[in-house]
Design a protein around this motif. Sequence first.
Motif, PDB file in Angstrom:
ATOM      1  N   ASN A 100       0.801  -1.240   0.000  1.00 17.12           N
ATOM      2  CA  ASN A 100       0.000   0.000   0.000  1.00 17.12           C
ATOM      3  C   ASN A 100       0.828   1.282   0.000  1.00 17.12           C
ATOM      4  OD1 ASN A 100      -1.784  -2.045   0.567  1.00 17.12           O
ATOM      5  ND2 ASN A 100      -2.094  -1.478   2.712  1.00 17.12           N
ATOM      6  N   TRP A 125       5.140  -7.067   5.480  1.00 19.54           N
ATOM      7  CA  TRP A 125       4.944  -5.634   5.220  1.00 19.54           C
ATOM      8  C   TRP A 125       3.593  -5.137   5.749  1.00 19.54           C
ATOM      9  CZ3 TRP A 125       0.751  -3.987   2.557  1.00 19.54           C
ATOM     10  CH2 TRP A 125       0.156  -4.844   1.621  1.00 19.54           C
ATOM     11  N   ARG A 139     -12.878  -5.544  -6.585  1.00 15.47           N
ATOM     12  CA  ARG A 139     -13.462  -6.666  -7.326  1.00 15.47           C
ATOM     13  C   ARG A 139     -14.901  -6.964  -6.937  1.00 15.47           C
ATOM     14  NH1 ARG A 139     -12.914 -10.689  -3.524  1.00 15.47           N
ATOM     15  NH2 ARG A 139     -11.312 -10.190  -2.007  1.00 15.47           N
TER      16      ARG A 139
HETATM   17  P1  NAD Z   1       2.700  -9.641  -1.421  1.00 14.03           P
HETATM   18  O1  NAD Z   1       3.639  -9.368  -0.316  1.00 14.03           O
HETATM   19  O2  NAD Z   1       2.349 -11.053  -1.722  1.00 14.03           O
HETATM   20  O3  NAD Z   1       3.242  -8.979  -2.764  1.00 14.03           O
HETATM   21  C1  NAD Z   1       3.779  -7.681  -2.797  1.00 14.03           C
HETATM   22  C2  NAD Z   1       4.741  -7.577  -3.973  1.00 14.03           C
HETATM   23  O4  NAD Z   1       5.319  -6.269  -3.989  1.00 14.03           O
HETATM   24  C3  NAD Z   1       5.894  -8.585  -3.880  1.00 14.03           C
HETATM   25  O5  NAD Z   1       6.103  -9.185  -5.128  1.00 14.03           O
HETATM   26  C4  NAD Z   1       7.084  -7.720  -3.516  1.00 14.03           C
HETATM   27  O6  NAD Z   1       8.312  -8.222  -4.026  1.00 14.03           O
HETATM   28  C5  NAD Z   1       6.709  -6.403  -4.177  1.00 14.03           C
HETATM   29  N1  NAD Z   1       7.419  -5.254  -3.609  1.00 14.03           N
HETATM   30  C6  NAD Z   1       7.937  -4.258  -4.325  1.00 14.03           C
HETATM   31  N2  NAD Z   1       8.556  -3.383  -3.537  1.00 14.03           N
HETATM   32  C7  NAD Z   1       8.454  -3.848  -2.289  1.00 14.03           C
HETATM   33  C8  NAD Z   1       8.905  -3.375  -1.027  1.00 14.03           C
HETATM   34  N3  NAD Z   1       9.631  -2.245  -0.915  1.00 14.03           N
HETATM   35  N4  NAD Z   1       8.602  -4.086   0.068  1.00 14.03           N
HETATM   36  C9  NAD Z   1       7.873  -5.217  -0.020  1.00 14.03           C
HETATM   37  N5  NAD Z   1       7.422  -5.716  -1.198  1.00 14.03           N
HETATM   38  C10 NAD Z   1       7.715  -5.024  -2.319  1.00 14.03           C
HETATM   39  O7  NAD Z   1       1.386  -8.800  -1.112  1.00 14.03           O
HETATM   40  P2  NAD Z   1      -0.043  -8.989  -1.752  1.00 14.03           P
HETATM   41  O8  NAD Z   1      -0.893  -9.773  -0.839  1.00 14.03           O
HETATM   42  O9  NAD Z   1       0.079  -9.458  -3.141  1.00 14.03           O
HETATM   43  O10 NAD Z   1      -0.610  -7.472  -1.688  1.00 14.03           O
HETATM   44  C11 NAD Z   1      -0.229  -6.506  -2.650  1.00 14.03           C
HETATM   45  C12 NAD Z   1      -1.354  -5.454  -2.782  1.00 14.03           C
HETATM   46  O11 NAD Z   1      -2.530  -6.113  -3.218  1.00 14.03           O
HETATM   47  C13 NAD Z   1      -1.731  -4.742  -1.487  1.00 14.03           C
HETATM   48  O12 NAD Z   1      -2.038  -3.407  -1.746  1.00 14.03           O
HETATM   49  C14 NAD Z   1      -2.964  -5.483  -1.000  1.00 14.03           C
HETATM   50  O13 NAD Z   1      -3.828  -4.684  -0.218  1.00 14.03           O
HETATM   51  C15 NAD Z   1      -3.597  -5.846  -2.325  1.00 14.03           C
HETATM   52  N6  NAD Z   1      -4.446  -7.054  -2.237  1.00 14.03           N
HETATM   53  C16 NAD Z   1      -5.710  -6.982  -2.721  1.00 14.03           C
HETATM   54  C17 NAD Z   1      -6.521  -8.095  -2.654  1.00 14.03           C
HETATM   55  C18 NAD Z   1      -7.904  -8.039  -3.230  1.00 14.03           C
HETATM   56  O14 NAD Z   1      -8.677  -8.979  -3.027  1.00 14.03           O
HETATM   57  N7  NAD Z   1      -8.267  -7.007  -3.968  1.00 14.03           N
HETATM   58  C19 NAD Z   1      -6.062  -9.274  -2.062  1.00 14.03           C
HETATM   59  C20 NAD Z   1      -4.756  -9.312  -1.592  1.00 14.03           C
HETATM   60  C21 NAD Z   1      -3.948  -8.185  -1.667  1.00 14.03           C
END
Ligand code: NAD
Length: 368
Positions: A114, A202, A163
């Motif tokens: 975020n 994170w 979604r």
């Molecule tokens: P995640 O930790 O699985 O993935 C995050 C990605 O960002 C990783 O590939 C990581 O390498 C990358 N990244 C780039 N710079 C980074 C940094 N400085 N520190 C950490 N990671 C970094 O997280 P996620 O669950 O995929 O969530 C990502 C986003 O998606 C968030 O904003 C979350 O709120 C959103 N999300 C939405 C839904 C939904 O249903 N709409 C579900 C899950 C997550």
Amino acid sequence: MDSRRDFLQKITGSVIALNLPRYSNAKDIFNNSYNGPVLRVAIMGLGSYATRVADAMQTCTKAKLVGVISGTPSKITAWQSKYNIPAGNCYNYSNFGNIKNNPDIDAVYVITPNGLHREHVMGVAKAGKHAICEKPMAVNAKEGQDMIDACKAANVKLLVGYRMHFEPKTLEIIRMRKSGELGKVLFFQGLSGFVIGDPTQWRLNKKLSGGGSMMDIGIYSINGSRYMIGEEPVWVTAQETKNNHEKFKEGIDETIQFQLGFPGGAVASCLSTYSMNNLDRFFVNAENGFAELMPATGYGPIEGRTNNGELNYPHVTHQTVQMDEMAGIILQGNKPIVPVDGEEALKDLKIIDAIFLAAKTGKKIDLK
Ligand code: NAD
């Protein structure tokens, strides 16, 4: 039969037969012979949700995954072979500005933590590409406004990954409210939560997350209260409970209960938590009856009922429909039933800012 056609056939029979205006571009999406414009998308941040989106996009009709942006070369290689992505469409965080010169990419879907959304979306706008950003759009309303302004200035669209705005049972309750079948909605209960694991992730780091459960999952109850009641709240009260101060540091909320007051007299009473599992329920009470979704916002199937019985709409893969719908919004100017643009997301961020202030001060915060 390939999986795309299989998917379309499954959906076509059930959704079209109901003859309901579920989607703004349903005819296109469910038409096997669609040959209109396709939104070519690069995904930024190849984490767990990005993988879910990429898999779901394999059965899209109007959107196609064509590129990636990642800081991890091994992930890029894996995605290239899994999703057949050409080398010329692969970028890292230092060079993704060059996407500006790539005519094969129309939009970038930002799926990073975020706290990075603002910087990443502004980079996408600067490169002249449409931006789709995961929720929460930003970590506060000010950052959200910056993103809206940047996309406007660059003349690109900004959409947010809400979604649920395309989920059939959700849309059916909204239809019942709009048509007057439910009567006036006077009460909404939203329960959103799960037990968060790894304390080093994170999501528990204020700089990257912007907050705790509220930013991550409580936002569903806020957003849900607005589309279920059909109004914008005018006041907020909130109370925070924190039992584990080690895991949930300053600025990371563990559990917040909050109440929203609406101009027509409706009240929403909601709970957002990182300490209770399987908490995912929307309950709408109106003059003529009730509607319930439980689970309400998970990946599905969503289960729903009203005082007249079960809601029988087919399960759809949320991210597939979302991306097809977003392609229609970006390429054809379609209007979704519930907005998914930056302005819509900004409304949630303003409410989150007010919830944090209300929890901190113990005061009722005026949103007008
Ligand atoms: P995640 O930790 O699985 O993935 C995050 C990605 O960002 C990783 O590939 C990581 O390498 C990358 N990244 C780039 N710079 C980074 C940094 N400085 N520190 C950490 N990671 C970094 O997280 P996620 O669950 O995929 O969530 C990502 C986003 O998606 C968030 O904003 C979350 O709120 C959103 N999300 C939405 C839904 C939904 O249903 N709409 C579900 C899950 C997550």
